[in-house]
Design a protein around this motif. Structure first.
Motif, PDB file in Angstrom:
ATOM      1  N   ARG A   1      45.083  30.178  40.405  1.00 54.38           N
ATOM      2  CA  ARG A   1      44.860  31.726  40.089  1.00 54.38           C
ATOM      3  C   ARG A   1      45.883  32.271  38.890  1.00 54.38           C
ATOM      4  NH1 ARG A   1      42.484  36.472  43.744  1.00 54.38           N
ATOM      5  NH2 ARG A   1      42.029  37.844  42.339  1.00 54.38           N
TER       6      ARG A   1
ATOM      7  N   PRO B   1      38.484  25.108  46.584  1.00 58.54           N
ATOM      8  CA  PRO B   1      38.854  26.351  46.768  1.00 58.54           C
ATOM      9  C   PRO B   1      40.494  26.305  46.578  1.00 58.54           C
ATOM     10  CG  PRO B   1      37.303  25.934  48.465  1.00 58.54           C
ATOM     11  CD  PRO B   1      37.542  24.774  47.901  1.00 58.54           C
TER      12      PRO B   1
ATOM     13  N   MET C   1      38.830  34.088  51.093  1.00 54.71           N
ATOM     14  CA  MET C   1      39.595  33.919  49.759  1.00 54.71           C
ATOM     15  C   MET C   1      39.530  35.533  49.185  1.00 54.71           C
ATOM     16  SD  MET C   1      38.926  30.406  47.558  1.00 54.71           S
ATOM     17  CE  MET C   1      37.065  30.527  47.599  1.00 54.71           C
TER      18      MET C   1
ATOM     19  N   TRP D   1      42.377  28.947  44.179  1.00 49.83           N
ATOM     20  CA  TRP D   1      43.411  29.914  44.791  1.00 49.83           C
ATOM     21  C   TRP D   1      44.789  29.617  43.983  1.00 49.83           C
ATOM     22  CZ3 TRP D   1      42.571  34.306  46.868  1.00 49.83           C
ATOM     23  CH2 TRP D   1      43.823  35.035  47.421  1.00 49.83           C
TER      24      TRP D   1
ATOM     25  N   LEU E   1      36.248  31.984  41.627  1.00 53.50           N
ATOM     26  CA  LEU E   1      36.627  31.583  42.974  1.00 53.50           C
ATOM     27  C   LEU E   1      35.313  31.558  43.959  1.00 53.50           C
ATOM     28  CD1 LEU E   1      39.589  34.293  43.459  1.00 53.50           C
ATOM     29  CD2 LEU E   1      39.639  31.858  43.345  1.00 53.50           C
TER      30      LEU E   1
END
Length: 333
Positions: free
Chosen positions: A87, A80, A151, A84, A103
């Motif tokens: 990104r 994760p 998220m 993130w 994601l």
């Protein structure tokens, strides 16, 4: 020298399986039959591993808490964070809908059957792999919706049912326990026919690849996105997989794990489950274009099988070479 750069027979079999699924995907009644065959192969795999592993090894696997924490941290923390943090760099390569699927991919639990199969092929700690991969799948039923909500600011994790838990117990843990019970009668025979377990390992992977890729093709895998966007998605998946493999490999070494435990951490901590991802996506992303959400998982699933097949063979060859070298320098009786 040439053989070092050529794919082995199992990798070639994987490529041919993907090609077969693209040209002649199983559908209708045949899809049902192959689904049953896949389930049977996975159940047989766990039964044989249960019959092969001693109870002492299983208990050692259960109590190997440091290894399990590393695998879970890679699955539910490292992935994760990568999705993130990266990104801004990776999202421009694909559409917003596809990166939403990326994601979601990062929040999924690890696979079970392929993690254990590759760990077995690479001669790693199979008992620890059984415990780590199974725990990841069970915990993912609860952790994945929470991660998705955190998220993506999405809700709906409360809709998860215990049906997935029942399927995992029925398909994986029950055959393993049955193998443990039957060990006193067939354990010796399984040990004398170890290649049989290897055939079941590889055969189960090929069946999973064919059925999963067939479903992807029938759902319009090659029509949903332009070729350029598909190439961008492959790059995104490759970056995530490469970073996960590097982090698990060198992280295991930095933490002082041995070779067998390193193999287990690499193959259990770098995987994402397609089997868990599709039913979860239907619940968590109701109203979203599901094809865009599931497509990253489908491609990542195939990519991780291809790459890990090569890595498993490399680990196995290195282990064989190491044993041979130790035998050459061993003192005579």
């Amino acid at each position: 020298m040439l053989r070092r750069f050529l794919p082995d027979r199992f990798t070639c079999a994987l490529l041919l399986t993907v090609l077969l699924a693209s040209v002649l995907p199983c559908r209708g009644a045949w899809a049902t039959v192959f689904g049953w065959l896949t389930d049977a192969a996975i159940a047989l795999l766990f039964f044989l591993h249960g019959a092969k592993l001693s109870r002492q090894a299983v208990l050692a696997g259960i109590t190997h808490w440091r290894l399990h924490l590393v695998v879970l941290a890679s699955t539910f923390v490292l992935f994760p964070l990568l999705g993130w943090v990266l990104r801004p760099l990776l999202a421009p390569l694909v559409t917003p809908g596809l990166y939403l699927g990326v994601l979601f991919l990062c929040a999924l639990p690890s696979t079970v059957q392929s993690s254990i199969a590759f760990t077995s092929i690479a001669r790693g700690n199979v008992s620890a792999a059984v415990c780590s991969a199974s725990a990841s799948s069970l915990l993912g039923i609860f952790i994945t919706p929470l991660l998705v909500g955190a998220m993506l600011e999405s809700h709906g994790g409360g809709g998860m049912s215990w049906h997935a838990v029942g399927e995992i117990v029925l398909q994986l843990l029950v055959p393993f326990v049955a193998g443990q019970v039957a060990q006193r009668w067939i354990g010796g025979w399984v040990q004398r026919h170890r290649p049989l377990v290897g055939v079941v390992d590889q055969g189960s992977i090929l069946l999973v690849v064919y059925t999963a890729f067939s479903a992807s093709v029938l759902q319009g895998l090659w029509r949903q996105v332009p070729l350029a966007v598909l190439g961008g998605l492959l790059v995104v998946n490759a970056v995530l997989l490469a970073l996960a493999l590097l982090a698990t490999r060198y992280g295991a070494r930095a933490l002082g794990f041995g070779r067998e435990d390193e193999i287990t951490i690499v193959f259990c901590g770098s995987k994402k489950s397609l089997a868990s991802g599709v039913p979860m996506a239907k619940v968590l992303f109701a109203g979203h274009p599901l094809g865009m959400i599931v497509l990253p998982i489908m491609l990542f699933h195939q990519m991780q099988l291809m790459v890990c097949a090569v890595l498993a063979r490399q680990y196995a060859r290195r282990g064989t070479a190491k044993v041979a070298d130790e035998g050459d320098v061993a003192p005579a009786d």
